[in-house]
Design an enzyme around this catalytic site. Structure first.
Site, PDB file in Angstrom:
ATOM      1  N   GLU A  98       0.695  -1.350   0.005  1.00 28.47           N
ATOM      2  CA  GLU A  98      -0.152  -0.061  -0.130  1.00 28.47           C
ATOM      3  C   GLU A  98       0.926   1.205   0.094  1.00 28.47           C
ATOM      4  O   GLU A  98       1.668   1.507   0.771  1.00 28.47           O
ATOM      5  CB  GLU A  98      -0.955  -0.037   1.280  1.00 28.47           C
ATOM      6  CG  GLU A  98      -1.988   1.197   1.232  1.00 28.47           C
ATOM      7  CD  GLU A  98      -2.897   0.912   2.345  1.00 28.47           C
ATOM      8  OE1 GLU A  98      -3.062  -0.113   2.848  1.00 28.47           O
ATOM      9  OE2 GLU A  98      -3.160   2.156   2.948  1.00 28.47           O
ATOM     10  N   LYS A 276      -7.041  -0.796  11.870  1.00 26.95           N
ATOM     11  CA  LYS A 276      -6.343  -1.374  10.466  1.00 26.95           C
ATOM     12  C   LYS A 276      -5.111  -0.538  10.265  1.00 26.95           C
ATOM     13  O   LYS A 276      -4.087  -1.002   9.656  1.00 26.95           O
ATOM     14  CB  LYS A 276      -7.333  -1.393   9.575  1.00 26.95           C
ATOM     15  CG  LYS A 276      -7.042  -1.872   8.140  1.00 26.95           C
ATOM     16  CD  LYS A 276      -6.412  -0.925   7.077  1.00 26.95           C
ATOM     17  CE  LYS A 276      -6.032  -1.802   6.030  1.00 26.95           C
ATOM     18  NZ  LYS A 276      -5.319  -0.736   5.002  1.00 26.95           N
ATOM     19  N   ASP A 292       4.842 -14.229  12.126  1.00 28.41           N
ATOM     20  CA  ASP A 292       3.451 -14.867  11.960  1.00 28.41           C
ATOM     21  C   ASP A 292       2.485 -13.730  12.085  1.00 28.41           C
ATOM     22  O   ASP A 292       2.301 -13.503  13.154  1.00 28.41           O
ATOM     23  CB  ASP A 292       3.430 -16.033  12.847  1.00 28.41           C
ATOM     24  CG  ASP A 292       1.925 -16.754  12.699  1.00 28.41           C
ATOM     25  OD1 ASP A 292       1.077 -16.061  11.876  1.00 28.41           O
ATOM     26  OD2 ASP A 292       1.588 -17.487  13.398  1.00 28.41           O
ATOM     27  N   HIS A 390      -2.242  10.283  -0.687  1.00 28.45           N
ATOM     28  CA  HIS A 390      -2.218   9.139  -1.687  1.00 28.45           C
ATOM     29  C   HIS A 390      -2.003   9.727  -3.118  1.00 28.45           C
ATOM     30  O   HIS A 390      -1.360   9.018  -3.780  1.00 28.45           O
ATOM     31  CB  HIS A 390      -3.568   8.345  -1.558  1.00 28.45           C
ATOM     32  CG  HIS A 390      -3.784   7.362  -0.540  1.00 28.45           C
ATOM     33  ND1 HIS A 390      -2.910   6.055  -0.559  1.00 28.45           N
ATOM     34  CD2 HIS A 390      -4.706   7.281   0.310  1.00 28.45           C
ATOM     35  CE1 HIS A 390      -3.151   5.418   0.372  1.00 28.45           C
ATOM     36  NE2 HIS A 390      -4.188   6.047   1.133  1.00 28.45           N
TER      37      HIS A 390
END
Ligand code: MEV
Length: 436
Positions: A98, A276, A292, A390
Site C-alpha cells: 500500500e 487497521k 507470523d 495518496h
C-alpha cells in the site's frame, strides 16, 4: 553494480550509533537510499545483492517452507526513517503493497523525535498454551489435583525444551479456569511459558500435548484441544510519544485528533478502520521480518475487545501544555529464532538494518511503528483527508514513469496535483512541457 559512498570508504558502521533522520529520503534513487543505509548499517555486497534480487527467496528454499510451491511472490521492501526509540535511532524495514504507509510512518517519526522520541517498554515473552478438558465430573477435586501436581506438570513441560530452559525461559506457571459453554462446562488449563526470543508456538504446543495424558489422569476428564492462544496478553508492548502542538499545526489539530480517537474508541465500525491503520505499520514490519503476522493480527483484535467491547488499541489525549500524547499497548508475539526469520534472507537483513538482537526489541520497534502509523492516519483524516497524500504519491509515480528526473520530479508533481487531473497522459504532457 551499485557504488556505495560510505563516509568510511568501507561499509563498517556501528548500527547502534547513527542518526536515522534522513531528509528527503523518498526523493532519492534506490541506489542513493541503499547508500544512505550502508553509511549507517554494515551492509555487505551480498546484502545489497539480496535487496535487488526481487524478493530474496530462493525457489528451492521456498519449496521446503510450505507445500505445493510453484513460485514465490515479492512485496516492495521500504525503510521508514527518523525513528528514535528510548533515545536510540532506528531504521525500520517495512514490506507492504500500500502506498503512503512508509512515508506516513517516517513523517510521524520525525514529528515524534521533535519531542523526546518514542518511549517503549515490554513485558517478558510469556505465551499461553491452552488445554481443554471435557467430561470432568468433580471440578473441585480435579482442580485440587492439578494444583497439587503443578510443579511436576511444569517440570514435565520444561523437559520438552531444554534449550529454552538453559537460556532462562520455559514453563512458569499453570492457571485453571472453569468455562461455561454451549457444549457444557469445561475445565481449561493455561500453561504460561516464557518463550524468550522465539515466537513460541512450537514450544508451547509441544508442551501442551505432552501434558495431556497426565492431565487426564489427574482430572478424570478427556483432553481435547492442546494449543497456543494468540491472545498474547502476557506478552505486551507499550509505546508512548508526545507530539508538540506546533508540529501538528496547533492545539485545534490536537483536539481534533483526540476527538477522532474517541470516535474509534466508542464505535466498533470506526475502531476496525482505526486499528487497521495501526496494523498497516505493525504488519509491514512483521512481514519484513517474516513473522507470523496472522497471529499478531488475531492477538491485536482480541486484545482490542478485551473489555467486551471492540475499541481502539491506542489512546490519544492532550497534556497540560496542549500537546498530543499517544499510547499504544498491544500483544506482540514475535520471534527472532526459528521459523522463517532464519530461512528467509530478507528477514535476516531486515533485523540487521533494524539493529535488533532480541525479540522484545523487535516487538517494541513494531509497536512504535504502529503508534506512528496511527498518528499519520489520524492527522491526515482530521486535516486534508486521506486521499490527498495518496494522490500526491500517485502523482509522483506517474511523473517518474513519464520520464521526470532530479529536480523536475517535484515541479512536475506540483503541476500535476494543481491540474486536478492525476492521470498518466496528463503527467506525460506536463513532463514534456517542463523539459521544454
Ligand atoms: C488505510 O489503509 C488506513 C486508514 O483507513 C486508517 C484510519 O482510517 O485511521 C487511513
Amino acid at each position: 553494480m551499485l557504488t556505495l559512498h560510505t563516509k568510511q570508504g568501507e561499509i563498517e558502521v556501528d548500527s547502534g550509533d547513527f542518526s536515522s533522520r534522513i531528509s528527503g529520503f523518498y526523493r532519492k534513487s534506490r541506489e542513493e537510499r541503499i547508500s544512505d543505509i550502508a553509511e549507517r548499517v554494515d551492509l555487505t555486497p551480498e546484502d545489497i545483492s539480496i535487496l535487488g534480487s526481487g524478493g530474496g527467496l530462493d525457489i528451492e528454499v521456498a519449496d521446503r517452507m510450505i507445500e505445493n510451491v510453484i513460485g514465490t511472490m515479492a512485496y516492495p521492501f521500504g525503510v521508514a526513517v527518523n525513528f528514535r526509540l528510548n533515545g536510540r535511532d532506528r531504521l525500520v524495514p517495512m514490506a507492504i503493497e500500500e502506498p503512503s504507509v512508509v512515508a506516513a510512518a517516517s513523517n510521524m517519526a520525525r514529528l515524534m523525535r521533535e519531542g523526546d522520541g518514542i518511549k517503549t517498554s515490554s513485558t517478558e515473552g510469556v505465551m499461553i498454551g491452552q488445554i481443554q478438558v471435557l467430561d470432568v465430573e468433580d471440578f473441585e477435586k480435579a482442580m485440587a489435583a492439578l494444583g497439587a501436581a503443578k510443579d511436576d506438570l511444569i517440570e514435565l513441560a520444561n523437559q520438552q525444551d531444554p534449550v529454552l530452559v538453559r537460556f532462562g525461559g520455559g514453563a512458569r506457571d499453570i492457571q485453571l479456569r472453569e468455562l461455561e459453554t454451549e457444549a457444557g462446562k469445561m475445565l481449561v488449563i493455561h500453561l504460561l511459558v516464557d518463550c524468550l526470543d522465539a515466537m513460541g508456538a512450537n514450544a508451547v504446543n509441544t508442551m501442551c500435548e505432552v501434558l495431556a495424558p497426565e492431565v487426564e489422569e489427574l482430572t478424570g476428564g478427556r483432553v481435547l484441544l492442546r494449543i497456543i492462544s494468540n491472545l498474547a496478553d502476557r506478552r505486551l508492548v507499550r509505546a508512548e510519544a508526545v507530539v508538540k502542538k506546533e508540529s501538528l499545526g496547533g492545539e485545534n489539530v490536537v483536539d481534533d485528533i483526540v476527538s477522532a480517537w474517541a470516535f474509534a474508541d466508542a464505535d466498533p465500525y470506526r475502531a476496525a478502520t482505526h486499528n487497521k491503520g495501526i496494523m498497516n505499520g505493525v504488519v509491514a514490519v512483521a512481514l519484513a521480518t517474516s513473522q507470523d503476522h496472522r497471529a499478531i493480527e488475531a492477538g491485536a483484535h482480541a486484545y482490542a475487545a478485551r473489555y467486551g467491547h471492540y475499541g481502539s488499541l491506542s489512546r490519544w489525549s492532550k497534556n497540560g501544555d496542549g500537546d498530543l500524547v499517544g499510547v499504544l499497548e498491544m500483544p506482540m508475539a514475535v520471534g527472532i529464532v526459528g521459523g522463517a526469520t532464519r530461512t528467509h534472507p530478507m528477514a535476516g537483513l531486515a533485523l540487521k538494518i533494524m539493529g535488533v538482537s532480541k525479540a522484545r526489541d523487535l516487538a517494541e520497534v513494531i509497536v512504535a511503528v504502529g503508534l506512528a502509523q496511527n498518528l499519520g492516519a489520524l492527522r491526515a483524516l482530521v486535516q486534508e483527508g486521506i486521499q490527498h497524500g495518496h494522490m500526491r504519491l500517485h502523482a509522483r509515480n506517474l511523473v517518474v514513469m513519464a520520464g521526470a528526473e532530479g529536480d523536475l520530479v517535484d515541479r512536475a508533481v506540483e503541476a500535476l496535483v494543481e491540474s486536478g487531473e492525476i492521470r498518466f497522459d496528463k503527467a506525460q504532457e506536463i513532463v514534456k512541457r517542463l523539459k521544454g
